[in-house]
Structures are given as structure tokens and as C-alpha cells.
Scaffold this motif. Structure first.
Motif, short mmCIF file in Angstrom:
data_model
loop_
_atom_site.label_atom_id
_atom_site.label_comp_id
_atom_site.label_asym_id
_atom_site.label_seq_id
_atom_site.Cartn_x
_atom_site.Cartn_y
_atom_site.Cartn_z
N HIS A 133 -4.07 -6.64 12.05
CA HIS A 133 -5.40 -6.25 11.58
C HIS A 133 -6.43 -7.30 11.99
O HIS A 133 -6.16 -8.50 11.87
CB HIS A 133 -5.42 -6.16 10.05
N CYS A 159 -16.50 -2.80 -3.34
CA CYS A 159 -16.03 -3.61 -2.20
C CYS A 159 -16.38 -5.08 -2.39
O CYS A 159 -17.53 -5.43 -2.67
CB CYS A 159 -16.66 -3.07 -0.92
N HIS A 166 -5.52 -3.01 14.60
CA HIS A 166 -6.28 -2.16 13.66
C HIS A 166 -7.57 -2.91 13.36
O HIS A 166 -7.54 -4.00 12.80
CB HIS A 166 -5.41 -1.99 12.41
N GLY A 209 -8.24 5.41 8.62
CA GLY A 209 -8.65 6.38 7.59
C GLY A 209 -9.67 5.89 6.58
O GLY A 209 -9.99 6.60 5.63
N GLY A 267 -13.18 4.43 4.62
CA GLY A 267 -14.53 4.93 4.43
C GLY A 267 -14.61 6.28 3.75
O GLY A 267 -15.69 6.76 3.41
N GLU A 269 -13.26 7.02 0.77
CA GLU A 269 -13.43 6.73 -0.67
C GLU A 269 -13.06 7.95 -1.49
O GLU A 269 -11.95 8.41 -1.45
CB GLU A 269 -14.87 6.24 -0.96
N ASN A 288 -6.54 8.97 10.65
CA ASN A 288 -5.92 8.94 9.33
C ASN A 288 -6.97 9.26 8.28
O ASN A 288 -8.16 9.30 8.58
CB ASN A 288 -5.32 7.56 9.05
N LEU A 292 -9.76 6.32 -2.17
CA LEU A 292 -9.79 5.13 -3.02
C LEU A 292 -9.74 5.61 -4.48
O LEU A 292 -10.69 6.25 -4.93
CB LEU A 292 -11.07 4.35 -2.76
N ILE A 317 -3.39 8.02 3.19
CA ILE A 317 -3.08 6.76 2.50
C ILE A 317 -3.89 6.70 1.21
O ILE A 317 -5.12 6.49 1.26
CB ILE A 317 -3.44 5.54 3.37
N LEU A 356 -5.44 4.68 -1.58
CA LEU A 356 -5.73 3.24 -1.68
C LEU A 356 -6.00 2.87 -3.13
O LEU A 356 -6.93 3.40 -3.76
CB LEU A 356 -6.95 2.88 -0.81
N ALA A 357 -5.20 1.94 -3.66
CA ALA A 357 -5.33 1.52 -5.07
C ALA A 357 -6.50 0.56 -5.21
O ALA A 357 -6.54 -0.50 -4.57
CB ALA A 357 -4.03 0.83 -5.50
N PHE A 358 -7.45 0.91 -6.06
CA PHE A 358 -8.64 0.07 -6.23
C PHE A 358 -8.28 -1.31 -6.80
O PHE A 358 -7.56 -1.42 -7.79
CB PHE A 358 -9.65 0.77 -7.15
N TYR A 412 0.79 1.94 1.35
CA TYR A 412 0.26 0.73 1.99
C TYR A 412 0.65 -0.47 1.13
O TYR A 412 0.06 -0.71 0.08
CB TYR A 412 -1.25 0.88 2.10
N ASP A 471 3.20 1.36 6.40
CA ASP A 471 2.27 0.65 7.28
C ASP A 471 3.07 -0.38 8.05
O ASP A 471 4.12 0.00 8.59
CB ASP A 471 1.08 0.04 6.55
N ILE A 503 -9.62 -7.19 3.33
CA ILE A 503 -10.36 -6.31 2.41
C ILE A 503 -9.74 -6.35 1.01
O ILE A 503 -10.45 -6.53 0.01
CB ILE A 503 -10.40 -4.87 2.97
N ALA A 515 -10.68 -8.81 -2.76
CA ALA A 515 -10.82 -8.13 -4.06
C ALA A 515 -9.65 -8.49 -4.97
O ALA A 515 -9.28 -7.72 -5.86
CB ALA A 515 -10.92 -6.62 -3.84
O1 V47 Z 1 -12.58 2.08 3.42
C1 V47 Z 1 -12.63 -1.38 -0.12
C2 V47 Z 1 -11.00 0.35 0.75
C3 V47 Z 1 -10.67 0.70 2.97
C4 V47 Z 1 -11.55 -2.03 -1.87
O2 V47 Z 1 -5.80 4.19 8.43
C5 V47 Z 1 -10.77 -1.11 -1.19
O3 V47 Z 1 -3.76 3.47 8.42
C6 V47 Z 1 -9.12 -1.32 -2.76
O4 V47 Z 1 -8.91 2.24 5.03
N1 V47 Z 1 -9.84 -2.20 -3.48
C7 V47 Z 1 -10.26 0.01 4.25
N2 V47 Z 1 -9.56 -0.75 -1.64
C8 V47 Z 1 -8.76 -0.03 4.43
C9 V47 Z 1 -8.24 1.25 5.01
C10 V47 Z 1 -6.88 1.28 5.59
C11 V47 Z 1 -5.95 0.32 5.27
C12 V47 Z 1 -4.69 0.39 5.85
C13 V47 Z 1 -4.35 1.38 6.72
C14 V47 Z 1 -5.29 2.34 7.04
C15 V47 Z 1 -4.94 3.41 8.02
C16 V47 Z 1 -6.56 2.31 6.47
O5 V47 Z 1 -10.34 -0.15 1.90
C17 V47 Z 1 -12.12 0.99 2.74
C18 V47 Z 1 -12.15 1.23 1.25
O6 V47 Z 1 -11.83 2.55 0.95
N3 V47 Z 1 -11.47 -0.71 -0.13
N4 V47 Z 1 -12.71 -2.20 -1.19
C19 V47 Z 1 -11.06 -2.60 -3.06
N5 V47 Z 1 -11.79 -3.45 -3.77
#
Ligand code: V47
Length: 365
Positions: free
Chosen positions: A63, A77, A112, A178, A180, A182, A217, A221, A252, A254-256, A294, A315, A323, A327
Motif C-alpha cells: 500500500h 477519517c 494499492h 473499493g 470512498g 462509505e 472493488n 464503512l 469489503i 470496513l469496520a469504523f 480486511y 487481503d 488510514i 484512526a
Molecule cells: O474510503 C476512512 C475508510 C477507506 C476510516 O479495495 C476508515 O481491496 C475505518 O477502501 N475507520 C480506504 N475505515 C480503505 C479501502 C480499502 C482498504 C483495503 C482494501 C481495499 C480494496 C480498499 O477506509 C476509505 C474509508 O471508507 N476509512 N477512515 C476509519 N476511521
């Protein structure tokens, strides 16, 4: 098991799953609402097995986050910073290439690349970055720029999304990550990221890419202020888009991570919700080939269990993640191939090293 499914009110969903019928949004809500987590795992695992057998995928990837300067400054973010902020940074193209050169001796197959929406890096920066990376490592697959960044680049270059994508492809873009997405709900975007590309436009960028032959992808979120209905609407919108183009490779959840964000008072996600999101997405997204757990966001232990809840992909090596770590993410910055394979084997699956497009590099069963 049938009695347990009946008692939990999940038997009609089981019947649909066994018949290969599509689940409707009410089914999705019902799945989210149950706390009978083993039953959710049982149902999602049927679909995972049907689609991916005993394989669990990973990739040897790297990455690179070229800049955290961002004009969107989304409330969830911790990575994005205003220009001039003491923690703001941007990498020159030489610095990006240097990151790649440093690891030329490793069998990396994918880089990536994502960043913030920088107010004044020129359009040529992005095109030149891809070209220069290809000069340094011609065989590498470049998965770069979320749909949100692509819309930003198109505006910068005064081009249509299609023209912009064609130029990026010509410069070496291989696929789109993937991020953006959200939660597409206008209510959520209004509250958390009012300046971000609207959900329907995110989908349009993805569909345009797919029509040009680029795979991508999708993410969601979860674990902030979204409702279960908003999660299901998000999944449904992705499922519809996939029906039209077939261009999504994996989803994917994504856990906040709340630390250092404007939503710091929100509790971090629990293991139950993490596993529910993996399982519900596997069951609802019947036209997505892969569901990714992930490990960076879930932690390796939950990611491993997710392999029994519908996920077939962890992954990869990642090597340097910013990122999640900005956080408050406490996982390591990268994971060795041997550790990923160990997690997969312990889960009773066969590790398969894949490339970005899910071609098998080596089946290490
Ligand atoms: O778009 C931002 C998220 C994304 C936070 O495509 C947060 O294989 C958690 O999209 N807590 C970027 N998430 C990462 C991402 C990703 C990662 C790995 C693999 C792939 C893939 C895509 O991270 C952002 C947003 O949705 N993000 N802040 C946060 N505080």
C-alpha cells in the motif's frame, strides 16, 4: 440445525439460500437483527463454499498513500488533513517510486495507491505517477484511486469520467480499489461527509470503469451512525450495479475506527457486528464473487473467524498501512506471507496466492 433456524425465524432464508434464490431487503434486515451468530455463519458459509470451495485468497501487495491532504475532511477519517496542517504530507513521484524500489526484491504483484483529494496537485501528477511506477516495476498491477479520487481527477483535468479513466488506463492503471463508498445514504453523507462525491455518482464512476473493462472493488464503512436499513440499501445498490456490469471483484466491509476522528465518542465495532457484516454481505451480494475480511481493520483473529462467516479473502501483506492506523488501528503495519497462510490453514482452508484479478499465482493447499 433446522430446528435452530426455525426457532430463530431464519428457516425461510435458509430455504432461499439452498434454492439459490435472491434474498430481499427484509431478509437482510432479519439477518442483521439476529444474535444467533452461529446460524448466520452457517448460512453464509453455504454461499462461500458454493462460490469458492475450500480456497481462501491473499495477495502479496504494497500500500502507498501518496498524500493525506484532503479537501473533503470527512468526520469519520483521521487520515485526511487540511493543506498546511502540521501532519499533512505529500509525496513526490520520485518518493512514490522510491517506496517501490525499496521492495524490488520482494515478490509483490500489486501496488494499492490511494490518497486524499489534494487541492492543487495537477492532473499530470497522477498520470505521471502511474507511468513512472510502470518504468520501475513493469509487471506490477496498479490498483489505484478510489471512485471519489477519479471524479476529482476528471474535474482537475477538465475531462469526462470516461476520458479520464481511459488516460489513466493508458498510463498503467490496472483496477480501482473499493474505497470512498462509505454508506451511500444521502442522510449519512450529509452528516458525515457533505463535500464527498454522492453515492449515486460513486456508482456511476464504478459502472463507467467496468464498461471500459476495468475491474473494481466496493466497500461499506459500518459501525458509526448508520441504520441497518441504510446498510441494506447500500448493499442493494451495489447488487443492482453488479447486475448491470459484473465488474466488481470483491466487497469489503470496513469496520469504523473512531480514534482521532470527529466521531471519537462512537464505540469501536464489536466482533459480533464485524462477523454479521461479513455474513450479511456474503448472503445479500449473491453476484459478487468474493468477500474480503480486511485483517488490518478487523484484526487477524476476527479476520480468521470471518473465513467461516462468508469471507474467502484476507487481503494481503499490505506492508505499510496509514488510514486505519491514524484512526487508532492496533494491528501491525503489514503481515508476512507465512503468517497469512498460517491463519488460513488454521481456519481449515487452503491458502491461495492470487493476483489482483483473482488469477491463481500459487495454490498452497
Ligand atoms: O474510503 C476512512 C475508510 C477507506 C476510516 O479495495 C476508515 O481491496 C475505518 O477502501 N475507520 C480506504 N475505515 C480503505 C479501502 C480499502 C482498504 C483495503 C482494501 C481495499 C480494496 C480498499 O477506509 C476509505 C474509508 O471508507 N476509512 N477512515 C476509519 N476511521
Amino acid at each position: 440445525m433446522k430446528t435452530a433456524l426455525k426457532n430463530a425465524g431464519l428457516y425461510p432464508i435458509y430455504e432461499k439460500v439452498m434454492d439459490g434464490q435472491r434474498l430481499d431487503p427484509q431478509d437482510g434486515i432479519r439477518l442483521y437483527e439476529t444474535n444467533q451468530i452461529p446460524l448466520l455463519g452457517f448460512l453464509a458459509d453455504i454461499v462461500r463454499e458454493r462460490k469458492n470451495g475450500n480456497r481462501a485468497y491473499y495477495i502479496y501487495n504494497q500500500h502507498i498513500n501518496y498524500s493525506n491532504v484532503c479537501t473533503n475532511l470527512c468526520k469519520f477519517c483521521a487520515f485526511g488533513k487540511e493543506k498546511g496542517h502540521s501532519d499533512a504530507y505529500e509525496m513526490s513521484i520520485d518518493q512514490v517510486c522510491q517506496k517501490i524500489k525499496e521492495r524490488l526484491d520482494e515478490p509483490i504483484t500489486e501496488v494499492h495507491i490511494v490518497g486524499g483529494l489534494h487541492p492543487d496537485l495537477p492532473y499530470s501528477y497522477y498520470i505521471d505517477m502511474l507511468r513512472e511506477i510502470k518504468k520501475v516495476r513493469p509487471d506490477i498491477h496498479i490498483q489505484a484511486f478510489t471512485c471519489v479520487e477519479i471524479a476529482h481527477l476528471a474535474k482537475l483535468g477538465e475531462k469526462s469520467i470516461e476520458e479520464c479513466l481511459k488516460e489513466l488506463m493508458d498510463a498503467g492503471l490496472g483496477s480501482i480499489p473499493g474505497g470512498g463508498a462509505e454508506v451511500f445514504s444521502p442522510r449519512i453523507r450529509e452528516r458525515l461527509c457533505p463535500d464527498k462525491l454522492p453515492g449515486r455518482d460513486w456508482i456511476e464512476v464504478a459502472k463507467t470503469a467496468h464498461r471500459l473493462g476495468l475491474k473494481s472493488n466496493a466497500t461499506m464503512l459500518y459501525g458509526h451512525i448508520e441504520t441497518l436499513e441504510e446498510r441494506i440499501e447500500h448493499l442493494d445498490a451495489l447488487r443492482q450495479a453488479q447486475d448491470e456490469t459484473g465488474g466488481f471483484m470483491c466487497f469489503i466491509p470496513l469496520a469504523f475506527h473512531p480514534k482521532n476522528t470527529e466521531l471519537e465518542s462512537v464505540a469501536p465495532t464489536g466482533g459480533m457486528d464485524d462477523l454479521k457484516n461479513i455474513a450479511v454481505s456474503r448472503l445479500m451480494l449473491d453476484n459478487f464473487p468474493h468477500i474480503k475480511a480486511y485483517w488490518v481493520m478487523l484484526g487477524p483473529k476476527i479476520a480468521q473467524i470471518a473465513l467461516s462467516f462468508g469471507a474467502d479473502d484476507l487481503d494481503g501483506t499490505v506492508l505499510e498501512e496509514k488510514i486505519t492506523h491514524m484512526a487508532g488501528g492496533e494491528t501491525s503495519q503489514g503481515m508476512a506471507r507465512s503468517d497469512i497462510e498460517h491463519l488460513i490453514r488454521q481456519a481449515g482452508r487452503e491458502p491461495v496466492e492470487r493476483d489482483t484479478l483473482y488469477n491463481v499465482i500459487s495454490h498452497r493447499g
